[in-house]
Design a protein around this motif. Structure first.
Motif, mmCIF file in Angstrom:
data_model
loop_
_atom_site.group_PDB
_atom_site.id
_atom_site.type_symbol
_atom_site.label_atom_id
_atom_site.label_comp_id
_atom_site.label_asym_id
_atom_site.label_seq_id
_atom_site.Cartn_x
_atom_site.Cartn_y
_atom_site.Cartn_z
ATOM 1 N N VAL A 269 10.277 43.999 38.276
ATOM 2 C CA VAL A 269 11.107 43.008 38.246
ATOM 3 C C VAL A 269 12.556 43.337 38.760
ATOM 4 N N GLY A 270 12.919 44.664 38.649
ATOM 5 C CA GLY A 270 14.157 45.315 38.895
ATOM 6 C C GLY A 270 14.231 44.920 40.534
ATOM 7 N N VAL A 271 13.224 45.042 41.243
ATOM 8 C CA VAL A 271 12.723 45.065 42.675
ATOM 9 C C VAL A 271 12.976 43.772 43.274
ATOM 10 N N LEU A 272 12.763 42.840 42.392
ATOM 11 C CA LEU A 272 12.786 41.453 43.088
ATOM 12 C C LEU A 272 13.606 41.130 44.210
ATOM 13 N N PRO A 273 15.177 41.297 43.844
ATOM 14 C CA PRO A 273 15.841 40.840 45.218
ATOM 15 C C PRO A 273 15.423 41.483 46.425
ATOM 16 N N PHE A 274 15.225 42.912 46.296
ATOM 17 C CA PHE A 274 14.815 43.587 47.389
ATOM 18 C C PHE A 274 13.634 43.042 48.036
ATOM 19 N N ASN A 275 12.569 42.718 47.280
ATOM 20 C CA ASN A 275 11.245 42.284 47.750
ATOM 21 C C ASN A 275 11.281 40.981 48.464
ATOM 22 N N LEU A 276 12.148 40.118 47.641
ATOM 23 C CA LEU A 276 12.312 38.772 48.368
ATOM 24 C C LEU A 276 12.807 38.711 49.664
ATOM 25 N N GLU A 277 13.875 39.726 49.735
ATOM 26 C CA GLU A 277 14.466 39.807 51.003
ATOM 27 C C GLU A 277 13.691 40.528 52.174
ATOM 28 N N ALA A 278 12.667 41.601 51.688
ATOM 29 C CA ALA A 278 11.980 42.141 52.655
ATOM 30 C C ALA A 278 10.885 40.995 53.197
ATOM 31 N N SER A 279 10.358 40.307 52.216
ATOM 32 C CA SER A 279 9.287 39.230 52.614
ATOM 33 C C SER A 279 9.724 38.102 53.478
ATOM 34 N N GLU A 280 11.021 37.911 53.294
ATOM 35 C CA GLU A 280 11.615 36.755 54.237
ATOM 36 C C GLU A 280 11.942 37.344 55.634
ATOM 37 N N LYS A 281 12.392 38.520 55.504
ATOM 38 C CA LYS A 281 12.806 39.437 57.084
ATOM 39 C C LYS A 281 11.279 39.523 57.539
ATOM 40 N N MET A 282 10.065 39.624 57.110
ATOM 41 C CA MET A 282 8.887 39.464 57.681
ATOM 42 C C MET A 282 8.223 38.104 58.014
ATOM 43 N N GLY A 283 9.265 37.249 57.840
ATOM 44 C CA GLY A 283 9.016 35.837 58.169
ATOM 45 C C GLY A 283 8.523 34.798 57.220
ATOM 46 N N VAL A 284 8.386 35.313 55.961
ATOM 47 C CA VAL A 284 7.673 34.439 55.000
ATOM 48 C C VAL A 284 8.674 33.437 54.747
#
Ligand code: ASP
Length: 418
Positions: A269-284
Motif C-alpha cells: 500500500v505504501g508503494v501505491l503512488p509509485f506503482n501508479l506512476e510507473a504503470s502510467e509511464k508504461m502507457g497504462v
C-alpha cells in the motif's frame, strides 16, 4: 526533473535507513530493551500512519477508478479480467513455491530448537463463512476495523451508484476526486518519513535476535528468493510480452523505483503512488491503473503466496509430516485465498500463514520458527506483490485497447453495410 531527483533521493534514503537500522541493531545487541523501548515505537507510529491512510486511499482510488470507467459493464469486463489474472498468477506463484521447496528440500538440515514447541491444532476457517464475510452488514464497521475486502465491496457499490445516478452523481464524483487527491498528499507525507520508519522497524529486530538468527534459516530465505525471482522473471516477463507486446526489460526498468521502495518498506500500500506512476509511464490508462493497482495492492499477493507455499513445506518437513499431493493442492487453494485476505502492510503475510497451515493440519506454532526472519522474507515478497499488480495493469490495458479497437472496427463497418 527536480521532482524525479527528489523521489530518487527518497529511495536512496530508505535504503540508507535500512542499512543504518541493521548497523544500529548490531551495535545495540545486548541492549534489546533500549531498542524495543525507544526505537521500536517510532516504527510502530510509522506503521500506524500507513494503516490509517490505507482505508481512505484504497476506497477513494477504487471509487475513482470505477467512476472514470463510466460504464458498469466496462467495470465488469475490466474487473473480471483483472481478477482472473490475479487468481491465475497467484495460484502459479504458490505452485512455484511448492515445487522449489520440495526440490530443494527446504527443511533438510534444520534442527528444531530445544524446548517444546506446543502443538494445538485449531479449526480451519470455513470457506462459505469467508465468502459471506466479504459483504458487510453496515457501512461503518469495515472502515473502523479496516476490513479491506469489505471496504472494497463498499467502494465498488458506491462507485457503481455514482455512475448510475448520472448527473445527480456528478457532485459525489467531484468530492471523491478531491478527497482522493487529499489522501494521496497525506500518503506522500507519510512516505517521506519512510527512512526513519524503516530504520526503526529493523533496528529492534537485529538488536534482539542478531544476524545469527539468519544462519539456520538461510535455506528458507534462499528458497523463497529463488521462487520470487523465478516467478517475477517467468510469469511477469512472459505475460507482458505475450499480452501487451512489451519488452520485459522495459517493464522491469520502469518498475525499478517501486520495486526498490517495496523492498525497503515491505508495504504494497505504501508503494501505491509509485506503482501508479510507473504503470502510467508504461502507457497504462489512468482509469485502468487507478482501478487495477489499488485493487492489487489489497488482494493480489503473489510473493506472499510463494512464501506461504515454501513455509508450509518447511514446517511440514521439520516436523516430519509428509504432505500428500492432495494436501499440497489444498495449500494452493488456501494460499490464494489467504493472499486475498493479506493486507498490504508489513508482516501481514505471516499472520495469514496460520490459515494455510491450519488448512492441512500443520502446527501453527511453526510460524514462530520463521518469525525472526520474516522481515527479510517480507521485503522480497512485497516486491513480487507489487510487480504483479503492475504487470496485470499492463495486460488489462492491452486487452481493453484490443476490445475497444474491435468495437470501433465493428461500428465503422456497420453503417457501411446499410
Ligand atoms: N508486506 C506484504 C505487502 O505489503 C504483505 C505480506 O506481509 O506478505 O505486500
Amino acid at each position: 526533473m527536480a521532482k524525479t531527483k527528489k523521489k530518487l533521493s527518497l529511495t536512496i534514503w530508505i535504503v540508507i535507513g535500512l542499512f543504518a537500522g541493521i548497523i544500529a541493531g548490531l551495535l545495540l545487541q545486548g541492549h534489546a530493551d533500549f531498542a524495543n523501548g525507544y526505537i521500536k515505537p517510532l516504527g510502530t507510529i510509522y506503521l500506524n500512519l500507513i494503516k490509517m491512510i490505507v482505508v481512505p486511499v484504497v476506497t477513494l482510488s477504487i471509487m475513482q477508478g470505477v467512476i472514470s470507467l463510466q460504464d458498469i459493464r466496462k467495470v465488469g469486463t475490466i474487473g473480471g479480467r483483472t481478477i482472473l489474472y490475479f487468481l491465475c498468477t497467484t495460484a502459479l506463484a504458490v505452485v512455484i513455491g511448492l515445487i522449489f521447496a520440495n526440490i530443494l528440500n527446504v527443511g533438510a538440515g534444520y534442527v528444531l530448537p530445544a524446548g517444546d514447541i506446543e502443538y494445538t491444532a485449531s479449526e480451519a476457517p470455513n470457506f462459505m463463512d469467508t465468502i459471506v464475510n466479504i459483504f458487510p452488514s453496515n457501512i461503518i464497521a469495515p472502515f473502523a476495523n479496516a476490513t479491506m475486502l469489505q471496504v472494497i465491496v463498499v467502494a465498488l457499490f458506491f462507485g457503481f451508484g455514482i455512475i448510475m445516478a448520472g448527473d445527480l452523481g456528478k457532485k459525489a464524483a467531484e468530492v471523491v476526486d478531491s478527497f482522493a487527491e487529499v489522501s494521496f498528499k497525506i500518503m506522500g507525507m507519510i512516505i517521506k518519513i519512510s527512512p526513519i520508519g524503516v530504520f526503526a522497524l529493523i533496528t529492534p529486530v537485529v538488536a534482539a535476535q542478531g544476524v545469527e538468527i539468519l544462519l539456520p534459516l538461510l535455506k528458507v530465505i534462499l528458497v523463497c528468493y529463488v521462487g520470487y525471482i523465478v516467478h517475477a522473471v517467468l510469469t511477469y516477463s512472459s505475460s507482458v510480452a505475450a499480452f501487451a507486446k512489451m519488452s520485459p526489460l522495459k517493464f522491469f526498468k520502469e518498475m525499478s523505483k517501486p520495486m526498490i521502495f517495496a523492498f525497503s518498506s515491505a508495504s504494497s500500500v505504501g508503494v501505491l503512488p509509485f506503482n501508479l506512476e510507473a504503470s502510467e509511464k508504461m502507457g497504462v490508462r489512468k482509469e485502468i491503473a487507478g482501478f487495477v493497482i489499488p485493487l492489487g495492492a489489497t488482494i493480489n499477493m503473489d510473493g506472499t503466496a510463494i512464501y506461504q507455499g515454501v513455509c508450509a513445506i518447511f514446517i511440514a518437513q521439520i516436523f516430519g509430516i509428509d504432505l500428500t499431493i492432495g494436501q499440497q493442492l489444498t495449500v494452493v487453494l488456501t494460499a490464494v485465498l489467504a493472499s486475498i485476505g493479506t493486507a498490504g502492510v508489513p508482516g501481514s503475510g505471516m499472520i495469514m500463514l496460520a490459515m494455510v497451515l491450519q488448512s492441512v493440519g500443520l502446527p501453527v506454532e511453526g510460524i514462530a520458527l520463521v518469525a525472526g526472519i520474516d522481515r527479510i522474507l517480507d521485503m522480497g515478497r512485497t516486491v513480487v506483490n507489487i510487480t504483479g499488480d503492475a504487470a496485470c495493469s499492463v495486460c488489462v490495458n492491452a486487452w481493453e485497447n484490443k476490445r475497444e479497437a474491435k468495437l470501433a472496427a465493428k461500428a465503422a463497418a456497420a453503417p457501411a453495410e446499410e
